[in-house]
Write a protein that holds these residues in place. Structure first.
Motif, PDB file in Angstrom:
ATOM      1  N   PRO A 100      13.105 -11.183  36.483  1.00  0.00           N
ATOM      2  CA  PRO A 100      12.832  -9.506  36.734  1.00  0.00           C
ATOM      3  C   PRO A 100      11.975  -9.060  35.536  1.00  0.00           C
ATOM      4  CG  PRO A 100      14.710 -10.509  35.529  1.00  0.00           C
ATOM      5  CD  PRO A 100      14.267 -11.435  35.680  1.00  0.00           C
ATOM      6  N   SER A 101      11.289  -7.889  35.926  1.00  0.00           N
ATOM      7  CA  SER A 101      10.684  -7.172  35.164  1.00  0.00           C
ATOM      8  C   SER A 101      10.968  -6.056  34.569  1.00  0.00           C
ATOM      9  CB  SER A 101       9.324  -6.519  35.986  1.00  0.00           C
ATOM     10  OG  SER A 101       9.836  -5.580  37.042  1.00  0.00           O
ATOM     11  N   GLY A 102      12.124  -5.361  34.813  1.00  0.00           N
ATOM     12  CA  GLY A 102      12.876  -4.759  34.096  1.00  0.00           C
ATOM     13  C   GLY A 102      12.287  -3.059  34.180  1.00  0.00           C
ATOM     14  N   GLU A 103      13.140  -2.359  33.566  1.00  0.00           N
ATOM     15  CA  GLU A 103      12.498  -0.763  33.775  1.00  0.00           C
ATOM     16  C   GLU A 103      11.502  -0.235  32.798  1.00  0.00           C
ATOM     17  OE1 GLU A 103      13.359   3.246  35.529  1.00  0.00           O
ATOM     18  OE2 GLU A 103      14.087   1.148  36.084  1.00  0.00           O
ATOM     19  N   ALA A 104      11.470  -0.907  31.689  1.00  0.00           N
ATOM     20  CA  ALA A 104      10.497  -0.497  30.758  1.00  0.00           C
ATOM     21  C   ALA A 104       8.970  -0.509  31.043  1.00  0.00           C
ATOM     22  CB  ALA A 104      10.457  -1.263  29.491  1.00  0.00           C
ATOM     23  N   ILE A 105       8.797  -1.729  32.027  1.00  0.00           N
ATOM     24  CA  ILE A 105       7.527  -1.822  32.706  1.00  0.00           C
ATOM     25  C   ILE A 105       7.164  -0.806  33.630  1.00  0.00           C
ATOM     26  CG2 ILE A 105       6.182  -3.381  34.197  1.00  0.00           C
ATOM     27  CD1 ILE A 105       7.499  -5.851  32.877  1.00  0.00           C
ATOM     28  N   ALA A 106       8.189  -0.085  34.439  1.00  0.00           N
ATOM     29  CA  ALA A 106       7.738   0.941  35.313  1.00  0.00           C
ATOM     30  C   ALA A 106       7.707   2.185  34.551  1.00  0.00           C
ATOM     31  CB  ALA A 106       9.075   1.120  36.275  1.00  0.00           C
ATOM     32  N   ILE A 107       8.325   2.444  33.465  1.00  0.00           N
ATOM     33  CA  ILE A 107       8.173   3.552  32.626  1.00  0.00           C
ATOM     34  C   ILE A 107       6.757   3.535  31.966  1.00  0.00           C
ATOM     35  CG2 ILE A 107       8.996   4.610  30.655  1.00  0.00           C
ATOM     36  CD1 ILE A 107      11.754   3.945  31.444  1.00  0.00           C
ATOM     37  N   VAL A 108       6.289   2.330  31.374  1.00  0.00           N
ATOM     38  CA  VAL A 108       4.962   2.464  30.877  1.00  0.00           C
ATOM     39  C   VAL A 108       3.710   2.479  31.751  1.00  0.00           C
ATOM     40  CG1 VAL A 108       3.494   1.034  29.373  1.00  0.00           C
ATOM     41  CG2 VAL A 108       5.807   1.124  28.766  1.00  0.00           C
ATOM     42  N   SER A 109       4.168   1.754  33.000  1.00  0.00           N
ATOM     43  CA  SER A 109       3.040   2.083  34.146  1.00  0.00           C
ATOM     44  C   SER A 109       2.886   3.481  34.519  1.00  0.00           C
ATOM     45  CB  SER A 109       3.585   1.131  35.245  1.00  0.00           C
ATOM     46  OG  SER A 109       2.706   1.235  36.348  1.00  0.00           O
ATOM     47  N   GLY A 110       4.073   4.206  34.690  1.00  0.00           N
ATOM     48  CA  GLY A 110       3.986   5.658  34.811  1.00  0.00           C
ATOM     49  C   GLY A 110       3.090   6.471  33.912  1.00  0.00           C
TER      50      GLY A 110
END
Length: 152
Positions: A100-110
């Motif tokens: 799983p990649s987790g929520e942190a990756i999505a936030i930093v990508s944003g």
């Protein structure tokens, strides 16, 4: 101008290497599904290499580097593209490995996408400072067609 050419060259190299990484990583693991690794190289080649080759042409035409904001554009845009591509690579690699990649990756990508957007805004402001709002053509006064000119 050399700095713009050099960054386009760097993005070309990293883009090609990322395509190789995608191919070898999926082949090594036997992965056959969808992953963001498959589009990392196109992001680097399009938003990196091709984009900065266009900026190089704009620099040649309009001397964009003479505007102080150009430096801000250059570093903010590059930071945004770097963060975005790193998060895509991390997320894609984790997908290939079945983790799983987790929520942190999505936030930093944003955050990377926000930086890209700010960089693009800075580029357009820089362009606006170098391109006159209205240019005179063939001896026509620059004020032709304005309400003040028509009233005279």
């Amino acid at each position: 101008m050399r700095k713009i050419l050099n960054i386009a060259h760097v993005y070309m190299i990293v883009g090609l290497v990322s395509g190789l990484y995608y191919r070898e990583m999926t082949k090594l693991t036997g992965f056959t599904g969808d992953t963001q690794l498959g589009v990392v190289h196109t992001h680097l080649l399009a938003l990196g290499m091709l984009f900065f080759l266009v900026v190089l042409a704009l620099e040649k035409l309009f001397a964009l580097t003479s505007v102080r904001l150009f430096g801000w554009f250059f570093w903010v845009y590059n930071a945004g593209l770097t963060v975005t591509v790193l998060m895509m690579t991390l997320h894609g690699t984790l997908t290939v490995l079945g983790k799983p990649s987790g929520e942190a990756i999505a936030i930093v990508s944003g955050l990377g996408h926000v930086l890209l957007t700010v960089g693009l805004i800075l580029l357009f402001v820089t362009l606006g400072k170098r391109i006159p709002a209205r240019s005179a053509s063939a001896g026509e006064p620059a004020t032709a067609g304005t309400p003040q000119h028509a009233a005279r």
